[in-house]
Design a protein around this motif. Sequence first.
Motif, short mmCIF file in Angstrom:
data_model
loop_
_atom_site.label_atom_id
_atom_site.label_comp_id
_atom_site.label_asym_id
_atom_site.label_seq_id
_atom_site.Cartn_x
_atom_site.Cartn_y
_atom_site.Cartn_z
N VAL A 188 0.84 -1.20 0.00
CA VAL A 188 0.00 0.00 0.00
C VAL A 188 0.88 1.25 0.00
O VAL A 188 0.64 2.21 -0.74
CB VAL A 188 -0.95 0.01 1.21
CG1 VAL A 188 -1.76 1.31 1.26
CG2 VAL A 188 -1.89 -1.19 1.15
N THR A 189 1.93 1.25 0.84
CA THR A 189 2.89 2.35 0.86
C THR A 189 4.29 1.77 0.83
O THR A 189 4.53 0.65 1.30
CB THR A 189 2.74 3.23 2.12
OG1 THR A 189 2.91 2.41 3.29
CG2 THR A 189 1.37 3.88 2.17
N TRP A 190 5.22 2.54 0.29
CA TRP A 190 6.61 2.11 0.16
C TRP A 190 7.53 3.17 0.76
O TRP A 190 7.32 4.37 0.57
CB TRP A 190 6.97 1.89 -1.31
CG TRP A 190 6.22 0.76 -1.95
CD1 TRP A 190 4.96 0.80 -2.48
CD2 TRP A 190 6.67 -0.58 -2.11
NE1 TRP A 190 4.60 -0.42 -2.96
CE2 TRP A 190 5.64 -1.30 -2.76
CE3 TRP A 190 7.85 -1.25 -1.78
CZ2 TRP A 190 5.74 -2.65 -3.07
CZ3 TRP A 190 7.97 -2.59 -2.10
CH2 TRP A 190 6.92 -3.28 -2.73
N THR A 191 8.55 2.71 1.46
CA THR A 191 9.51 3.60 2.12
C THR A 191 10.90 3.36 1.56
O THR A 191 11.30 2.22 1.33
CB THR A 191 9.52 3.35 3.64
OG1 THR A 191 8.21 3.55 4.16
CG2 THR A 191 10.50 4.29 4.34
N SER A 192 11.65 4.43 1.33
CA SER A 192 13.02 4.31 0.86
C SER A 192 13.93 3.84 1.99
O SER A 192 13.95 4.43 3.07
CB SER A 192 13.52 5.65 0.34
OG SER A 192 12.84 6.02 -0.83
N ALA A 193 14.69 2.78 1.73
CA ALA A 193 15.66 2.31 2.70
C ALA A 193 16.83 3.29 2.77
O ALA A 193 17.10 4.03 1.82
CB ALA A 193 16.17 0.92 2.31
N LYS A 194 17.53 3.29 3.90
CA LYS A 194 18.70 4.16 4.08
C LYS A 194 19.96 3.41 3.65
O LYS A 194 20.23 2.31 4.13
CB LYS A 194 18.81 4.59 5.54
CG LYS A 194 17.65 5.46 6.00
CD LYS A 194 17.80 5.86 7.45
CE LYS A 194 16.63 6.73 7.91
NZ LYS A 194 16.75 7.11 9.34
N LEU A 195 20.72 4.00 2.73
CA LEU A 195 21.95 3.40 2.22
C LEU A 195 23.15 4.19 2.69
O LEU A 195 23.11 5.43 2.71
CB LEU A 195 21.94 3.37 0.69
CG LEU A 195 21.18 2.22 0.00
CD1 LEU A 195 19.72 2.17 0.38
CD2 LEU A 195 21.34 2.32 -1.51
N SER A 196 24.22 3.49 3.07
CA SER A 196 25.41 4.19 3.55
C SER A 196 26.10 4.96 2.43
O SER A 196 26.78 5.96 2.69
CB SER A 196 26.40 3.19 4.16
OG SER A 196 26.87 2.27 3.17
N GLN A 197 25.96 4.51 1.18
CA GLN A 197 26.55 5.20 0.04
C GLN A 197 25.52 5.28 -1.08
O GLN A 197 24.83 4.30 -1.38
CB GLN A 197 27.78 4.44 -0.47
CG GLN A 197 28.93 4.35 0.52
CD GLN A 197 29.62 5.68 0.74
OE1 GLN A 197 29.58 6.54 -0.13
NE2 GLN A 197 30.23 5.85 1.90
N ASP A 198 25.43 6.44 -1.71
CA ASP A 198 24.51 6.63 -2.81
C ASP A 198 25.28 6.54 -4.12
O ASP A 198 25.77 7.54 -4.65
CB ASP A 198 23.81 7.98 -2.70
CG ASP A 198 22.79 8.20 -3.81
OD1 ASP A 198 22.45 7.22 -4.49
OD2 ASP A 198 22.35 9.35 -3.99
N ARG A 199 25.43 5.33 -4.66
CA ARG A 199 26.22 5.12 -5.87
C ARG A 199 25.40 5.29 -7.14
O ARG A 199 25.96 5.44 -8.22
CB ARG A 199 26.82 3.71 -5.86
CG ARG A 199 27.74 3.44 -4.68
CD ARG A 199 28.98 4.27 -4.72
NE ARG A 199 29.96 3.85 -3.71
CZ ARG A 199 31.13 4.44 -3.53
NH1 ARG A 199 31.46 5.48 -4.27
NH2 ARG A 199 31.96 4.00 -2.60
#
Length: 334
Positions: free
Chosen positions: A68-79
Amino acid sequence: MKTAVGIGAAALVAFASALAFAPRTPPPLAPTTIGVERSHFNTVTQVGDRLLAAGALGGILYSDDKGVTWTSAKLSQDRQALLVSIAFAPDKKTGFAVGHEGWMLRTKDAGSTWEEVAFSKENGEPLMSIARLPSGDWISVGAFGRAITSKDNGQTWGPLTLPAEVEDKHMNRIASTEDGKNWLIVGERGLVIKSTDSGETWQIEPEFYNGSFYNAMSTREGGWLIYGMRGNAFVQTAPGEQWIKSTIQAPISFFGHAQEKDGTIVLVGQGSMLGMSKDGGKTFTLQRAKGRATLTDIVLTGPDSGWISSDAGLQPFPPSQAKAAASADQGAKQ
């Protein structure tokens, strides 16, 4: 009169300027959303009650309410590198995601946060699939014959020993039987590598097709289904038996699969096409999901529900639900 008007206009401008620069508390911004019906996703999977999806620009999303809803996971590096495959350990907490430029991420909290394990912008061959063996070792394979393994839960990685015939062939997917005893690695130029001892040793399967295989799955009958480009799929009814070509009425390349409770096999592929088989993969009928996207993966969340990933976003499964939800705005909170 003109003087009065001029004085009034000047006062109005002064008031507007003062208002513009006066300190104030701005109203809260609306939450930013990612349209999951528009983004490119290569994989969607379920871990416990959580759904996860990953794909272009290195994005990983998760949903705890069946999509129903989606959340962005937290990544240590944004490649912003393309992610292709996600796999989890039996604890449903520890998992890895792999993709292009040798990018590898690890999570210890079921996908809420991810830390970078490896990345190589220069000469970083894509990693296409990752899996955990019954021994607890992790293995990952990819382009140009790259194959690696970790015996310490992903802390360090070294070469995975495979037959010399692999050479520089691209390997696209790792698959296993439910009990973890039998394994396949499939790839280009008809490459099929098998293990019958839980991934301890690997042997080349005699060639029976010279095109690319994109994926494989074990069947409930105790055999294998391998499939790939231009509608080419093959069934092995039992380990060691002859591979038999499946009947598919159109040259559709397929990339992902799922199996319903009644045994129906569902393949997803190019042109929003679904391949449906009720005889263990021997024959397939075709259906179309919404749009004309390339469907990349599928996960079933219940007897009549699931999600399909594609290069044009996520959509509900089965197709009837997908059409009904075509106008729904599924967003991902950041």
